[in-house]
Design an enzyme around this catalytic site. Structure first.
Site, PDB file in Angstrom:
ATOM      1  N   GLY A 144      -1.817   6.486  -4.285  1.00 35.49           N
ATOM      2  CA  GLY A 144      -2.346   5.736  -5.414  1.00 35.49           C
ATOM      3  C   GLY A 144      -1.530   4.538  -5.768  1.00 35.49           C
ATOM      4  O   GLY A 144      -1.163   3.761  -4.909  1.00 35.49           O
ATOM      5  N   ALA A 167       0.831  -1.210   0.000  1.00 35.48           N
ATOM      6  CA  ALA A 167       0.000   0.000   0.000  1.00 35.48           C
ATOM      7  C   ALA A 167       0.858   1.249   0.000  1.00 35.48           C
ATOM      8  O   ALA A 167       1.872   1.325   0.686  1.00 35.48           O
ATOM      9  CB  ALA A 167      -0.894   0.002   1.238  1.00 35.48           C
ATOM     10  N   CYS A 168       0.416   2.247  -0.756  1.00 38.38           N
ATOM     11  CA  CYS A 168       1.070   3.547  -0.709  1.00 38.38           C
ATOM     12  C   CYS A 168       0.021   4.606  -0.389  1.00 38.38           C
ATOM     13  O   CYS A 168      -1.172   4.345  -0.473  1.00 38.38           O
ATOM     14  CB  CYS A 168       1.801   3.853  -2.008  1.00 38.38           C
ATOM     15  SG  CYS A 168       0.756   4.075  -3.449  1.00 38.38           S
ATOM     16  N   GLY A 169       0.489   5.767  -0.032  1.00 37.62           N
ATOM     17  CA  GLY A 169      -0.394   6.821   0.455  1.00 37.62           C
ATOM     18  C   GLY A 169      -1.489   7.243  -0.499  1.00 37.62           C
ATOM     19  O   GLY A 169      -2.656   7.267  -0.135  1.00 37.62           O
ATOM     20  N   VAL A 228      -3.709   3.277   0.220  1.00 40.58           N
ATOM     21  CA  VAL A 228      -3.873   2.920   1.629  1.00 40.58           C
ATOM     22  C   VAL A 228      -5.346   2.785   2.027  1.00 40.58           C
ATOM     23  O   VAL A 228      -5.691   1.947   2.852  1.00 40.58           O
ATOM     24  CB  VAL A 228      -3.095   3.912   2.534  1.00 40.58           C
ATOM     25  CG1 VAL A 228      -3.793   5.262   2.607  1.00 40.58           C
ATOM     26  CG2 VAL A 228      -2.890   3.328   3.910  1.00 40.58           C
TER      27      VAL A 228
END
Length: 95
Positions: free
Chosen positions: A13, A9-11, A42
């Protein structure tokens, strides 16, 4: 060990989570671990975390996953395969 379900997961996108996914695939393969890796932002990851064994994200996002049953692994450097390998060893292989 059964196939691990992993989410990167990234902040915001998909950009950095795609890179994390590619790095994780390399590290899991090197360690001889079978993993199915999905990547997303996320928000989506939080809603889906209970369907996964492990969540990888930036250390700053770890708190987002409080209360999920998945093992949450925070990364200082999202591109560091050495850090990923060490944390996989500590939290999954030996955990």
């Amino acid at each position: 060990m059964a196939k691990l379900k992993v989410i990167a997961a990234c902040g915001s996108g998909m950009g950095s989570s795609q890179i994390i996914k590619m790095k994780l695939e390399k590290v899991f393969k090197k360690l001889g671990l079978d993993a199915e890796i999905y990547h997303t932002n996320v928000g989506d990851a939080k809603s889906q975390a209970n369907n996964y064994d492990v969540v990888f994200c930036s250390e700053s996002l770890v708190g987002t996953f409080t209360g999920t049953k998945a093992t949450v692994i925070g990364l200082k450097n999202l591109l560091a395969e050495k850090e990923m390998e060490e944390k996989i060893q500590a939290n999954i292989v030996n955990g």
